[in-house]
Design a protein around this motif. Structure first.
Motif, mmCIF file in Angstrom:
data_model
loop_
_atom_site.group_PDB
_atom_site.id
_atom_site.type_symbol
_atom_site.label_atom_id
_atom_site.label_comp_id
_atom_site.label_asym_id
_atom_site.label_seq_id
_atom_site.Cartn_x
_atom_site.Cartn_y
_atom_site.Cartn_z
ATOM 1 N N THR A 65 4.876 -2.784 2.026
ATOM 2 C CA THR A 65 3.810 -2.803 3.026
ATOM 3 C C THR A 65 2.472 -3.092 2.363
ATOM 4 O OG1 THR A 65 5.004 -1.186 4.358
ATOM 5 C CG2 THR A 65 2.685 -1.483 4.857
ATOM 6 N N LYS A 98 6.325 -16.998 10.486
ATOM 7 C CA LYS A 98 7.130 -16.392 9.419
ATOM 8 C C LYS A 98 7.733 -17.458 8.514
ATOM 9 C CE LYS A 98 9.886 -12.925 9.746
ATOM 10 N NZ LYS A 98 10.841 -11.853 10.076
ATOM 11 N N TYR A 129 -1.367 -9.658 11.613
ATOM 12 C CA TYR A 129 -0.579 -10.817 12.047
ATOM 13 C C TYR A 129 -1.346 -11.623 13.092
ATOM 14 C CZ TYR A 129 3.347 -8.250 9.955
ATOM 15 O OH TYR A 129 4.179 -7.575 9.100
ATOM 16 N N ALA A 135 8.301 -9.439 7.648
ATOM 17 C CA ALA A 135 7.379 -8.951 8.680
ATOM 18 C C ALA A 135 8.107 -8.812 10.006
ATOM 19 C CB ALA A 135 6.210 -9.923 8.823
ATOM 20 N N MET A 152 5.177 -12.710 4.514
ATOM 21 C CA MET A 152 5.708 -12.753 5.877
ATOM 22 C C MET A 152 7.227 -12.596 5.938
ATOM 23 S SD MET A 152 3.127 -12.939 7.831
ATOM 24 C CE MET A 152 3.858 -13.344 9.415
ATOM 25 N N ARG A 204 2.203 -6.774 1.534
ATOM 26 C CA ARG A 204 1.876 -7.625 2.691
ATOM 27 C C ARG A 204 0.399 -7.495 3.041
ATOM 28 N NH1 ARG A 204 6.991 -5.925 4.578
ATOM 29 N NH2 ARG A 204 6.132 -4.415 6.034
ATOM 30 N N GLU A 253 -0.954 -3.809 9.916
ATOM 31 C CA GLU A 253 -0.031 -4.951 9.799
ATOM 32 C C GLU A 253 -0.013 -5.786 11.078
ATOM 33 O OE1 GLU A 253 3.680 -4.980 7.135
ATOM 34 O OE2 GLU A 253 3.762 -3.098 8.238
#
Length: 487
Positions: A232, A97, A34, A114, A111, A235, A30
């Motif tokens: 999770t 975000k 990002y 996140a 997002m 995402r 993760e």
């Protein structure tokens, strides 16, 4: 595939996370993701700026004038790690975000919750420096890099359950040959491996679709659908799709088997490896699914779901545990009967039990069928896969033996399979025979083993030989004794 040099760079970044205290592989992916996305945003913005400059047209990017310092190439050059950490954590992260505002895009869902979890400035500086040296300008390399990251889940214990081996996914996509008009879903998507493979197949085989505005829009906005119950996974799956070039995949948090899922006759292609182990309470399952077969078994409920959500003429290629093929319960038989009698069952590809090692040793098969609502099953094609290019132990090291190319070639030329014998690796079975066998779909029910006749010598002749050898042994022992006496 990514090269050893890039793998080494990725491993070094992974090690930085690990030594910095972030040891959960999902969290690493993760946070890694990002930063990959932040860099990709800046690179895409730079390309569009240059194009606008060449064309002499005004350009309005996603970074306003007062936010230019949030771009990757700007903050990476800040004087100190502490200053970069402040900008990334306090400004860049909140900015990305809220990039899509309050819209309902996959990006905003992805997002929405996140969190930036890199704990120190020096750790962030090392990671940014490592990512800056990765070649992210090539979409294929970027996609392969992300697949390599996801492959680390496979070697991380229980999290491996989220991944179907990539070569099995690709085989299933090659068998189904997605078209530019398809509407594709994986109702138990995990990291979105099936959707990514389908999108890559279309780019490779139907690249001209991007010259047709309607098909291009369909590809980016209305072609790909995925559900999962792990945020999770949602995402990671959504970012996997976006990094593979799909702008707005329809990724949703949803229990596909519940009443909340109202989908009916919506999709043209299902690609899935739904959960095998698990039983649900009847109360939590959609009543529509229980109409076909009243069961608590998730693998059977998902088959009912596939039949409901497919449009007439829609196709499915799904992985099922072997028990689905020969289970003797009323629910097992009812599901098989429904698919065979009321739709068109096309193929059962039996896979060896080691395919899902090291985290599962269950025997599985790929079931391929078309929803018709009016029958159509005539001859079902069976294939006995014995090798998939990897050893079938926990190590799963590459080997030469691989049936996958043969499976794809034969499935694409089924006419030539009609004369194959039951003793061979693939063959047809008439639907009438399957019906007579209580709708049993296990390959061993129909496969014939060819026994070679072995001729043995006459027993008396064998005994004579034994006596002869015995005589020679006794003679040899006597000679040895005599020679020892003479010492």
């Amino acid at each position: 595939m990514i090269t050893g040099e890039i793998k080494n760079k990725v491993d070094k970044i992974w090690e930085t996370f690990w030594t910095g205290g972030i040891t959960n592989p999902l969290t690493v992916i993760e946070q890694f993701t990002y930063l990959l996305f932040i860099k990709s945003l800046d690179e895409a913005e730079t390309i569009k700026e240059k194009e606008a400059e060449v064309l002499g047209i005004p350009f309005e990017g996603i970074f306003p004038e007062d936010k230019q310092h949030l771009r990757w190439h700007r903050f990476k050059q800040l004087g100190s790690p502490e200053e970069m950490y402040r900008v990334v954590s306090d400004e860049v992260f909140p900015f990305i975000k809220n990039l899509h505002g309050k819209d309902n895009s996959a990006y905003s869902k992805y997002m929405g919750d996140a969190m930036f979890l890199i704990p120190t400035a020096n750790m962030l500086a090392k990671i940014v420096d490592g990512i800056d040296n990765l070649p992210l300008d090539d979409r294929d390399v970027q996609g392969d890099l992300y697949e390599y990251l996801l492959s680390k889940l496979l070697t991380s214990g229980t999290n491996g359950q989220f991944r179907t081996p990539r070569h099995i996914i690709q085989m299933m996509v090659e068998l189904m040959k997605p078209t530019p008009e398809d509407i594709i879903i994986d109702p138990a998507m995990g990291t979105a491996g099936f959707l990514v493979a389908a999108s890559d197949y279309l780019r490779k085989h139907h690249n001209d679709m991007f010259l047709v505005q309607g098909l291009k829009e369909h590809y980016h906005n209305t072609m790909f659908y995925g559900n999962d119950m792990d945020r999770t996974m949602l995402r990671i799956g959504a970012m996997n799709m976006m990094l593979h070039g799909v702008d707005n995949p329809n990724i949703d948090y949803r229990d596909s088997l519940s009443e909340i899922n109202k989908d009916k006759e919506k999709y043209t292609l299902v690609l899935a490896n739904p959960p095998f182990k698990g039983s649900l309470d009847y109360e939590s399952v959609s009543n529509d699914l229980l109409k076909i077969a009243k069961t608590k078994k998730t693998e059977l409920l998902f088959l009912s779901l596939f039949m409901r959500i497919l449009k007439p003429g829609g196709r499915a290629a799904v992985i099922v545990p072997d028990g689905v093929l020969f289970g003797s319960s009323k629910a097992h038989k009812t599901i098989r009967k429904e698919i065979i009698d009321n739709h068109k069952l096309e193929a059962i590809i039996s896979m060896p039990s080691g395919v899902f090692k090291p985290y599962a040793g269950v025997s599985t098969a790929i079931m391929i069928f078309t929803k018709t609502g009016a029958g159509g099953t005539d001859n079902v094609w069976f294939y006995d896969m014995k090798a998939d290019g990897f050893s079938l132990d926990d190590k799963r090291t590459p080997i030469e033996e691989n049936d996958i190319p043969d499976i794809i070639e034969r499935f694409n030329n089924l006419e030539a399979e009609k004369e194959r014998k039951r003793t061979e690796q693939s063959f047809f079975v008439p639907v009438e025979e399957i019906q007579e066998n209580d709708y049993d779909l296990s390959i061993n029910k129909y496969k014939e083993i060819e026994y070679e006749e072995v001729e043995y010598e006459d027993p008396l002749l064998i005994l004579e030989k034994i006596e002869k050898y015995e005589h020679e042994i006794v003679k040899g022992i006597k000679e040895l004794k005599d020679s020892l006496k003479g010492l």
